[in-house]
Design a protein around this motif. Structure first.
Motif, PDB file in Angstrom:
ATOM      1  N   ALA A 294       0.863  -1.176   0.000  1.00  0.00           N
ATOM      2  CA  ALA A 294       0.000   0.000   0.000  1.00  0.00           C
ATOM      3  C   ALA A 294       0.902   1.229   0.000  1.00  0.00           C
ATOM      4  O   ALA A 294       1.501   1.574   1.024  1.00  0.00           O
ATOM      5  N   VAL A 295       1.023   1.880  -1.143  1.00  0.00           N
ATOM      6  CA  VAL A 295       1.956   2.995  -1.284  1.00  0.00           C
ATOM      7  C   VAL A 295       1.222   4.275  -0.879  1.00  0.00           C
ATOM      8  O   VAL A 295       0.559   4.926  -1.683  1.00  0.00           O
ATOM      9  N   GLN A 296       1.349   4.617   0.393  1.00  0.00           N
ATOM     10  CA  GLN A 296       0.618   5.738   0.962  1.00  0.00           C
ATOM     11  C   GLN A 296       1.109   7.058   0.363  1.00  0.00           C
ATOM     12  O   GLN A 296       2.301   7.341   0.360  1.00  0.00           O
ATOM     13  N   GLY A 297       0.157   7.830  -0.151  1.00  0.00           N
ATOM     14  CA  GLY A 297       0.492   9.119  -0.738  1.00  0.00           C
ATOM     15  C   GLY A 297       0.843   9.064  -2.212  1.00  0.00           C
ATOM     16  O   GLY A 297       1.033  10.109  -2.837  1.00  0.00           O
ATOM     17  N   ALA A 298       0.926   7.865  -2.799  1.00  0.00           N
ATOM     18  CA  ALA A 298       1.292   7.726  -4.213  1.00  0.00           C
ATOM     19  C   ALA A 298       0.048   7.600  -5.079  1.00  0.00           C
ATOM     20  O   ALA A 298      -1.035   7.236  -4.609  1.00  0.00           O
TER      21      ALA A 298
END
Length: 328
Positions: A294-298
């Protein structure tokens, strides 16, 4: 079924109703007008993909092949099939990762194949009428299955070492193929694409064999929503997907995994505005792996890849992992 192609041909079908806005959606991997601005790959040799055509059910497909092996002799090796995003092709996909997939193939003696969808899209199950491949119900599952079978026969591929890497539309197609032809793959990686809603609701069609799965999704993806729902770009509605978390749960259940371990990957590049949460299923059948980054902010971007459009349009690109290396 195969023939050599000396120059890139025009696509066998063109979507007649594509508008300028929808065309911009096709720049998932490269904007046609900006194609000359695509970044150079790490080395010229990794971008040298030979072009072939492959005919299936009367449709002629473009297929790019990167083969680092100098001779036809040798042990059987892995096959990595890379599925492009909307209106993409092998050049765009190689540019997106700066040629990293081909570079890794050179190190590990793997064959990398870049097949093309009809009209630049895959029949991934979303039933988007504006896409020729979906409107005409093109048999992409059958095409990819036949392609694998022929490569196993003619390119010294190990039958049990087939892998898919899909991006965006290609990631959705990877989910569909893995569901319906589970035994054909050992593992697949889906980057910035979740399982189409219509595939998830017909899970009875899925095979039973276990396989490993890696998902890489941006939590702030403005095109393929993390929470699921309508895929949308430039006010064009492009079918529905289930959420990244539900897609992860689908493959957890498929592989009969017992639990999930959650951790944070070190924030190697703090100023990129992203952080990666890793969800790793444990106790899966036959020691298979199911993971979600889960690439937070991407956004709708390939981690450590080319920022092909401004962040205001597609979101930020994380530099904390390299999606190519993670997939490999």
């Amino acid at each position: 079924t195969w023939s050599w192609r000396f120059s890139r041909q025009a696509r066998t079908e063109v979507e007649p109703t594509r508008t300028a806005g929808a065309a911009r959606w096709g720049i998932l991997l490269a904007l046609a007008a900006c194609k000359s601005a695509a970044p150079a790959t790490e080395a010229d040799d990794v971008s040298e993909v030979k072009q072939f055509v492959f005919k299936h059910e009367g449709i002629v497909r473009d297929v790019g092949i990167f083969d680092p092996r100098q001779t036809k002799e040798g042990a059987r090796r892995p096959l990595v099939v890379v599925l492009h995003g909307g209106l993409g092709d092998d050049d765009d996909t190689i540019a997106l990762s700066f040629g990293k997939m081909n570079g890794l193939a050179s190190e590990d003696d793997a064959l990398v194949v870049y097949p093309s969808g009809v009209g630049g899209h895959w029949n991934d199950g979303r039933n988007v009428h504006r896409y020729v491949a979906q409107r005409e119900r093109v048999n992409d599952v059958g095409f990819l299955e036949k392609l694998i079978d022929e490569l196993v026969e003619k390119r010294s591929i190990a039958p049990a070492a087939g892998f898919f890497v899909g991006v965006s539309d290609g990631a959705m197609m990877a989910h569909r193929f893995a569901c319906e032809r589970t035994s054909k793959l050992r593992a697949f990686t889906a980057v910035i694409g979740a399982m189409p809603y219509n595939v998830a609701r017909r899970r009875a069609r899925c095979g039973k064999a276990p396989l490993s799965v890696l998902m890489i999704n941006g939590t702030d993806d403005p095109i393929v929503p993390w929470a699921g729902g309508v895929v949308e770009f430039d006010e064009q509605k492009l079918g529905k997907v289930v959420s990244a978390e539900r897609t992860f749960g689908f493959w957890r259940r498929h592989n009969e995994c017992e639990d999930v371990a959650i951790s944070l990957i070190p924030d190697f590049v703090p100023d990129d505005g992203t952080r990666i949460e890793r969800r790793k299923a444990t106790g899966c059948r036959d020691d298979n792996k199911v993971e979600l980054f889960a690439v937070q902010g991407a956004g709708h971007t390939w981690p450590s890849g080319w920022q092909y459009l401004p962040p205001s349009m597609v979101g930020a690109t994380s530099q904390d992992i390299d999606a190519s290396i993670a997939a490999w």
